[in-house]
Design an enzyme around this catalytic site. Structure first.
Site, PDB file in Angstrom:
ATOM      1  N   LYS A   1       0.918  -1.190   0.198  1.00 29.09           N
ATOM      2  CA  LYS A   1       0.099  -0.115   0.109  1.00 29.09           C
ATOM      3  C   LYS A   1       0.840   1.218   0.042  1.00 29.09           C
ATOM      4  O   LYS A   1       0.507   2.252  -0.708  1.00 29.09           O
ATOM      5  CB  LYS A   1      -1.035  -0.105   1.220  1.00 29.09           C
ATOM      6  CG  LYS A   1      -2.071  -0.882   1.157  1.00 29.09           C
ATOM      7  CD  LYS A   1      -3.234  -0.702   2.210  1.00 29.09           C
ATOM      8  CE  LYS A   1      -4.342  -1.634   2.115  1.00 29.09           C
ATOM      9  NZ  LYS A   1      -5.070  -1.642   3.276  1.00 29.09           N
TER      10      LYS A   1
ATOM     11  N   LYS B   1      -4.845 -10.847  -6.351  1.00 31.65           N
ATOM     12  CA  LYS B   1      -6.185 -10.912  -5.746  1.00 31.65           C
ATOM     13  C   LYS B   1      -7.256  -9.938  -6.033  1.00 31.65           C
ATOM     14  O   LYS B   1      -6.882  -8.803  -6.346  1.00 31.65           O
ATOM     15  CB  LYS B   1      -6.063 -11.148  -4.088  1.00 31.65           C
ATOM     16  CG  LYS B   1      -5.825  -9.679  -3.441  1.00 31.65           C
ATOM     17  CD  LYS B   1      -5.696  -9.762  -2.112  1.00 31.65           C
ATOM     18  CE  LYS B   1      -5.490  -8.390  -1.855  1.00 31.65           C
ATOM     19  NZ  LYS B   1      -5.614  -8.096  -0.228  1.00 31.65           N
TER      20      LYS B   1
ATOM     21  N   LYS C   1     -10.672  -4.332  -3.482  1.00 31.18           N
ATOM     22  CA  LYS C   1     -11.806  -3.197  -3.668  1.00 31.18           C
ATOM     23  C   LYS C   1     -10.880  -1.996  -4.023  1.00 31.18           C
ATOM     24  O   LYS C   1     -11.488  -0.958  -4.702  1.00 31.18           O
ATOM     25  CB  LYS C   1     -12.053  -2.635  -2.022  1.00 31.18           C
ATOM     26  CG  LYS C   1     -12.937  -3.666  -1.426  1.00 31.18           C
ATOM     27  CD  LYS C   1     -13.390  -3.020  -0.043  1.00 31.18           C
ATOM     28  CE  LYS C   1     -13.864  -3.833   0.772  1.00 31.18           C
ATOM     29  NZ  LYS C   1     -13.329  -3.615   2.045  1.00 31.18           N
TER      30      LYS C   1
END
Ligand code: AMP
Ligand code: TRP
Length: 337
Positions: free
Chosen positions: A113, A200, A203
């Site tokens: 992230k 994966k 969102k």
């Protein structure tokens, strides 16, 4: 007999997708039947990435409604909003003070992230796994049902409880915090993107075609599946490392249709993609339709929804405050009374 305790949560950072449901929430629904179950909407975690305040509060309510629409029963479990229980932030601080910085810098999700966020990485993003440890440890949770991507965070929670709190401030006979275990499903723990079988479903993927959200319309579901990446082979199979998309789409079909792996492997062994995709679309739509109608009903009953969250909050707060107090005393903070 004392029932084992379960705690889990999802971030209200956007519409929940098939990965959230099949990898995590589906497991909660089973566990609530014979465990004392707490599930929260982790809105404080959502603050670690850029957020629009109006959208965050709406997403928080809508995530809670989706828990119930997926089968969480407020009569059998406690559903609450993380930020409404101040013990989460308070325990996080206590744990921050005993957690080495280099444990945090090793966290895979932080590394991934922080690359995406460039110069704008907050301390909150680094601290995210300690807050998650606080969520879990406050409830003396025995089991934490999550998808595979959370395994490392669970290891951290165990390490903090065992090696930084119990061994320093407790005794063998009187441990202060319960050391939790992760619970990861055999099938569905890592649902992959529809557009890239090695990443994966997430969102935060900028490509909306990469995921099916629980609120997508039947037309949109069919369209996304039609566009899903495949390969040029005829005959579909699980577990071929060279065919990650085949494995992912068959896994989805197997769970959503309820047929199971063996039946699906046989049924699809000689099938081409043109024949398979409409079957998958049909199974997905059939599985999501009842969830969507329950969700729509709940979102029209805001008072009831707020009441459920208030009851859940009261139940959760009692447990959380007791744990926090235990640790405050053990760490030498002066008690209030
Ligand atoms: P998040 O969306 O990051 O808040 O994740 C909420 C829950 O869903 C966690 O237990 C995750 O491990 C799980 N989860 C998220 N993405 C996936 C995925 N692609 N496959 C399976 N589980 C997932
Ligand atoms: N970090 C989890 C995720 O992104 C969400 C989460 C926060 C969580 N606190 C938790 C999951 C406590 C389980 C238990 O998926």
């Amino acid at each position: 007999m004392v029932r084992k305790r379960v705690l889990s949560g999802v971030q209200p950072t956007g519409a929940l997708h098939l990965g959230n449901w099949l990898g995590a929430i589906r497991n909660w629904v089973e566990l609530q039947k014979n465990h004392e179950t707490f599930v929260c909407v982790v809105d404080l975690h959502a603050l670690t990435v850029p957020n629009d305040p109006k959208i965050l509060s709406e997403n928080t309510i809508s995530t809670a409604a989706l828990y119930i629409a997926c089968g969480m029963n407020p009569k059998e479990c406690s559903i609450f909003v993380q930020s409404q229980i101040s013990a989460h932030s308070e325990l996080c601080w206590l744990l921050n003070c005993v957690t080495p910085l280099n444990w945090m810098e090793r966290m895979i999700q932080f590394k991934e992230k922080s690359i995406k966020q460039g110069d704008n990485v907050s301390i909150g993003l680094l601290d995210y796994p300690v807050l998650m440890s606080a969520d879990i440890l406050l409830y003396d949770a025995d089991l934490v049902p999550v998808g595979e991507d959370q395994k490392q965070h669970l290891e951290l929670a165990r390490d903090i409880a065992q090696n930084r709190i119990n061994s320093r401030f407790g005794t063998k006979k009187n441990p202060i915090l319960k050391v939790p275990q992760s619970l990861i499903l055999k099938e569905g723990a890592k649902i992959m993107s529809l557009t890239e079988g090695n990443s994966k479903m997430s969102k935060s993927d900028p490509n909306e075609n990469s995921r099916i959200t629980l609120l997508d319309s039947p037309d949109l579901i069919a369209k996304k599946i039609k566009r899903a990446k495949t390969d040029a082979e005829v005959g579909l199979e699980f577990d071929n490392p060279n065919r990650p998309e085949a494995n992912n789409l068959l896994t989805l079909y197997s769970i959503l249709s309820g047929l199971g792996r063996e039946v699906v492997a046989k049924e699809c062994a000689t099938m081409g993609w043109g024949e398979f995709k409409p079957l998958l679309a049909e199974a997905t739509i059939a599985a999501l339709t009842p969830i969507q109608s329950r969700y729509n009903g709940l979102m029209n009953e805001r008072d009831e929804l707020n009441n459920i969250l208030k009851i859940g909050r009261d139940q959760a707060e009692e447990v959380a405050d007791a744990t926090l107090k235990r640790l405050q005393n053990a760490m030498g903070l002066l008690s209030r009374s």
